[in-house]
Design a protein around this motif. Sequence first.
Motif, PDB file in Angstrom:
ATOM      1  N   ASN A  89       0.828  -1.212   0.000  1.00 51.79           N
ATOM      2  CA  ASN A  89       0.000   0.000   0.000  1.00 51.79           C
ATOM      3  C   ASN A  89       0.856   1.253   0.000  1.00 51.79           C
ATOM      4  O   ASN A  89       0.541   2.231  -0.693  1.00 51.79           O
ATOM      5  CB  ASN A  89      -0.948   0.005   1.198  1.00 51.79           C
ATOM      6  CG  ASN A  89      -2.040  -1.030   1.070  1.00 51.79           C
ATOM      7  OD1 ASN A  89      -2.297  -1.554  -0.005  1.00 51.79           O
ATOM      8  ND2 ASN A  89      -2.687  -1.344   2.195  1.00 51.79           N
ATOM      9  N   GLN A  90       1.948   1.238   0.771  1.00 43.12           N
ATOM     10  CA  GLN A  90       2.847   2.391   0.829  1.00 43.12           C
ATOM     11  C   GLN A  90       3.492   2.628  -0.531  1.00 43.12           C
ATOM     12  O   GLN A  90       3.580   3.764  -1.000  1.00 43.12           O
ATOM     13  CB  GLN A  90       3.931   2.178   1.894  1.00 43.12           C
ATOM     14  CG  GLN A  90       4.912   3.325   2.028  1.00 43.12           C
ATOM     15  CD  GLN A  90       4.270   4.592   2.539  1.00 43.12           C
ATOM     16  OE1 GLN A  90       3.296   4.560   3.286  1.00 43.12           O
ATOM     17  NE2 GLN A  90       4.801   5.728   2.109  1.00 43.12           N
ATOM     18  N   GLN A  98       3.730   5.755  -5.597  1.00 40.77           N
ATOM     19  CA  GLN A  98       3.607   5.802  -7.061  1.00 40.77           C
ATOM     20  C   GLN A  98       2.491   6.755  -7.473  1.00 40.77           C
ATOM     21  O   GLN A  98       2.642   7.529  -8.419  1.00 40.77           O
ATOM     22  CB  GLN A  98       3.347   4.396  -7.620  1.00 40.77           C
ATOM     23  CG  GLN A  98       4.539   3.478  -7.516  1.00 40.77           C
ATOM     24  CD  GLN A  98       4.181   2.024  -7.844  1.00 40.77           C
ATOM     25  OE1 GLN A  98       3.024   1.620  -7.797  1.00 40.77           O
ATOM     26  NE2 GLN A  98       5.210   1.239  -8.176  1.00 40.77           N
ATOM     27  N   THR A  99       1.377   6.727  -6.754  1.00 46.01           N
ATOM     28  CA  THR A  99       0.250   7.619  -7.052  1.00 46.01           C
ATOM     29  C   THR A  99       0.645   9.070  -6.813  1.00 46.01           C
ATOM     30  O   THR A  99       0.322   9.951  -7.621  1.00 46.01           O
ATOM     31  CB  THR A  99      -0.968   7.235  -6.181  1.00 46.01           C
ATOM     32  OG1 THR A  99      -1.323   5.883  -6.462  1.00 46.01           O
ATOM     33  CG2 THR A  99      -2.149   8.148  -6.460  1.00 46.01           C
ATOM     34  N   GLU A 100       1.360   9.338  -5.723  1.00 46.85           N
ATOM     35  CA  GLU A 100       1.818  10.699  -5.436  1.00 46.85           C
ATOM     36  C   GLU A 100       2.782  11.191  -6.509  1.00 46.85           C
ATOM     37  O   GLU A 100       2.711  12.348  -6.928  1.00 46.85           O
ATOM     38  CB  GLU A 100       2.470  10.766  -4.056  1.00 46.85           C
ATOM     39  CG  GLU A 100       1.481  10.670  -2.917  1.00 46.85           C
ATOM     40  CD  GLU A 100       2.147  10.595  -1.557  1.00 46.85           C
ATOM     41  OE1 GLU A 100       3.371  10.331  -1.483  1.00 46.85           O
ATOM     42  OE2 GLU A 100       1.444  10.786  -0.556  1.00 46.85           O
ATOM     43  N   ALA A 101       3.677  10.326  -6.975  1.00 51.77           N
ATOM     44  CA  ALA A 101       4.621  10.705  -8.037  1.00 51.77           C
ATOM     45  C   ALA A 101       3.870  11.026  -9.327  1.00 51.77           C
ATOM     46  O   ALA A 101       4.178  12.009 -10.011  1.00 51.77           O
ATOM     47  CB  ALA A 101       5.642   9.597  -8.269  1.00 51.77           C
ATOM     48  N   GLU A 102       2.881  10.220  -9.664  1.00 61.18           N
ATOM     49  CA  GLU A 102       2.064  10.459 -10.862  1.00 61.18           C
ATOM     50  C   GLU A 102       1.286  11.763 -10.722  1.00 61.18           C
ATOM     51  O   GLU A 102       1.184  12.542 -11.667  1.00 61.18           O
ATOM     52  CB  GLU A 102       1.111   9.282 -11.107  1.00 61.18           C
ATOM     53  CG  GLU A 102       0.276   9.418 -12.350  1.00 61.18           C
ATOM     54  CD  GLU A 102       1.070   9.454 -13.648  1.00 61.18           C
ATOM     55  OE1 GLU A 102       0.577  10.079 -14.607  1.00 61.18           O
ATOM     56  OE2 GLU A 102       2.178   8.874 -13.712  1.00 61.18           O
ATOM     57  N   LEU A 103       0.758  12.029  -9.538  1.00 65.74           N
ATOM     58  CA  LEU A 103       0.024  13.264  -9.291  1.00 65.74           C
ATOM     59  C   LEU A 103       0.938  14.483  -9.431  1.00 65.74           C
ATOM     60  O   LEU A 103       0.567  15.480 -10.058  1.00 65.74           O
ATOM     61  CB  LEU A 103      -0.622  13.227  -7.902  1.00 65.74           C
ATOM     62  CG  LEU A 103      -1.464  14.433  -7.516  1.00 65.74           C
ATOM     63  CD1 LEU A 103      -2.601  14.640  -8.503  1.00 65.74           C
ATOM     64  CD2 LEU A 103      -2.010  14.250  -6.104  1.00 65.74           C
ATOM     65  N   ARG A 104       2.149  14.409  -8.875  1.00 66.54           N
ATOM     66  CA  ARG A 104       3.114  15.510  -9.016  1.00 66.54           C
ATOM     67  C   ARG A 104       3.434  15.764 -10.478  1.00 66.54           C
ATOM     68  O   ARG A 104       3.517  16.900 -10.935  1.00 66.54           O
ATOM     69  CB  ARG A 104       4.400  15.199  -8.238  1.00 66.54           C
ATOM     70  CG  ARG A 104       4.306  15.492  -6.756  1.00 66.54           C
ATOM     71  CD  ARG A 104       5.669  15.432  -6.065  1.00 66.54           C
ATOM     72  NE  ARG A 104       6.332  14.141  -6.194  1.00 66.54           N
ATOM     73  CZ  ARG A 104       6.117  13.089  -5.406  1.00 66.54           C
ATOM     74  NH1 ARG A 104       5.245  13.184  -4.426  1.00 66.54           N
ATOM     75  NH2 ARG A 104       6.766  11.970  -5.584  1.00 66.54           N
ATOM     76  N   LYS A 105       3.581  14.678 -11.260  1.00 69.01           N
ATOM     77  CA  LYS A 105       3.868  14.794 -12.686  1.00 69.01           C
ATOM     78  C   LYS A 105       2.713  15.484 -13.416  1.00 69.01           C
ATOM     79  O   LYS A 105       2.926  16.382 -14.229  1.00 69.01           O
ATOM     80  CB  LYS A 105       4.126  13.403 -13.262  1.00 69.01           C
ATOM     81  CG  LYS A 105       4.610  13.400 -14.697  1.00 69.01           C
ATOM     82  CD  LYS A 105       5.133  12.027 -15.094  1.00 69.01           C
ATOM     83  CE  LYS A 105       4.106  11.307 -15.908  1.00 69.01           C
ATOM     84  NZ  LYS A 105       4.543   9.988 -16.368  1.00 69.01           N
ATOM     85  N   ARG A 106       1.488  15.106 -13.092  1.00 68.63           N
ATOM     86  CA  ARG A 106       0.319  15.718 -13.744  1.00 68.63           C
ATOM     87  C   ARG A 106       0.138  17.174 -13.336  1.00 68.63           C
ATOM     88  O   ARG A 106      -0.240  18.004 -14.156  1.00 68.63           O
ATOM     89  CB  ARG A 106      -0.929  14.909 -13.451  1.00 68.63           C
ATOM     90  CG  ARG A 106      -0.898  13.588 -14.184  1.00 68.63           C
ATOM     91  CD  ARG A 106      -2.176  12.868 -14.103  1.00 68.63           C
ATOM     92  NE  ARG A 106      -2.038  11.585 -14.774  1.00 68.63           N
ATOM     93  CZ  ARG A 106      -3.042  10.917 -15.234  1.00 68.63           C
ATOM     94  NH1 ARG A 106      -4.259  11.399 -15.124  1.00 68.63           N
ATOM     95  NH2 ARG A 106      -2.850   9.762 -15.814  1.00 68.63           N
ATOM     96  N   VAL A 107       0.400  17.480 -12.080  1.00 66.26           N
ATOM     97  CA  VAL A 107       0.322  18.878 -11.633  1.00 66.26           C
ATOM     98  C   VAL A 107       1.347  19.716 -12.393  1.00 66.26           C
ATOM     99  O   VAL A 107       1.038  20.817 -12.859  1.00 66.26           O
ATOM    100  CB  VAL A 107       0.532  18.986 -10.103  1.00 66.26           C
ATOM    101  CG1 VAL A 107       0.810  20.415  -9.674  1.00 66.26           C
ATOM    102  CG2 VAL A 107      -0.677  18.437  -9.367  1.00 66.26           C
ATOM    103  N   GLN A 108       2.554  19.203 -12.557  1.00 66.03           N
ATOM    104  CA  GLN A 108       3.584  19.915 -13.314  1.00 66.03           C
ATOM    105  C   GLN A 108       3.138  20.128 -14.763  1.00 66.03           C
ATOM    106  O   GLN A 108       3.327  21.199 -15.327  1.00 66.03           O
ATOM    107  CB  GLN A 108       4.908  19.158 -13.265  1.00 66.03           C
ATOM    108  CG  GLN A 108       6.025  19.866 -13.997  1.00 66.03           C
ATOM    109  CD  GLN A 108       7.296  19.039 -14.060  1.00 66.03           C
ATOM    110  OE1 GLN A 108       7.253  17.824 -14.208  1.00 66.03           O
ATOM    111  NE2 GLN A 108       8.428  19.714 -13.950  1.00 66.03           N
ATOM    112  N   GLN A 109       2.520  19.106 -15.362  1.00 65.01           N
ATOM    113  CA  GLN A 109       2.028  19.238 -16.735  1.00 65.01           C
ATOM    114  C   GLN A 109       0.967  20.331 -16.822  1.00 65.01           C
ATOM    115  O   GLN A 109       0.979  21.150 -17.745  1.00 65.01           O
ATOM    116  CB  GLN A 109       1.444  17.907 -17.230  1.00 65.01           C
ATOM    117  CG  GLN A 109       2.472  16.838 -17.463  1.00 65.01           C
ATOM    118  CD  GLN A 109       1.847  15.469 -17.686  1.00 65.01           C
ATOM    119  OE1 GLN A 109       0.698  15.215 -17.341  1.00 65.01           O
ATOM    120  NE2 GLN A 109       2.632  14.571 -18.269  1.00 65.01           N
TER     121      GLN A 109
END
Length: 185
Positions: free
Chosen positions: A25-26, A31-42
Amino acid sequence: HVASADFHPPRVGRLHSALDQSRTNQLKLEQTEAELRKRVQQMEKLLDVLPVGVFIGHDAAGRNITGNKAAYDMLSVPRECSNLSKLAADVPALPRIFSHGREVETNQLPMHRIASTGAAISDVELDLVFEDGTTRHVMGGVSPLLDEAGNARGSVGVLLDVTERRKLEQQVSDAGRRASGVLAR
């Protein structure tokens, strides 16, 4: 030495299983947080390259408004300014805003008005009049950001600077009148 009565292999197995699940789960969360950071940057990059002013109201009353690069440029405000709301005390001189020749009161500006109505506002046409006398003609719309209960929690507005288009339309209109005058002689 552990006594055999104190040793419970099934409990240890369940504990290991729970720890493995927790690690899984951790890892998924990271991984979800990293993907979210990437999308926010986009999204941040997208907002910065858009040639239209995008304004984000971070509260329902429009007391805290930020924007993309085009929004700051449109208002002739430095990017260091943290709040573009006319209600903010620390905002630099913003242009006066007119609609159909009349100055619009702050509480009637689209991003402030949406708090009371909760309804999107389209086909907004405004004139931004600056201290030096220059005017920018803009058009766009505003839409509410709603919370889980359906109440406005903020807003998003988009304005397109149509000043050059209006100048061209005026030149075409003037040329048409001159041509009509010449032909009428």
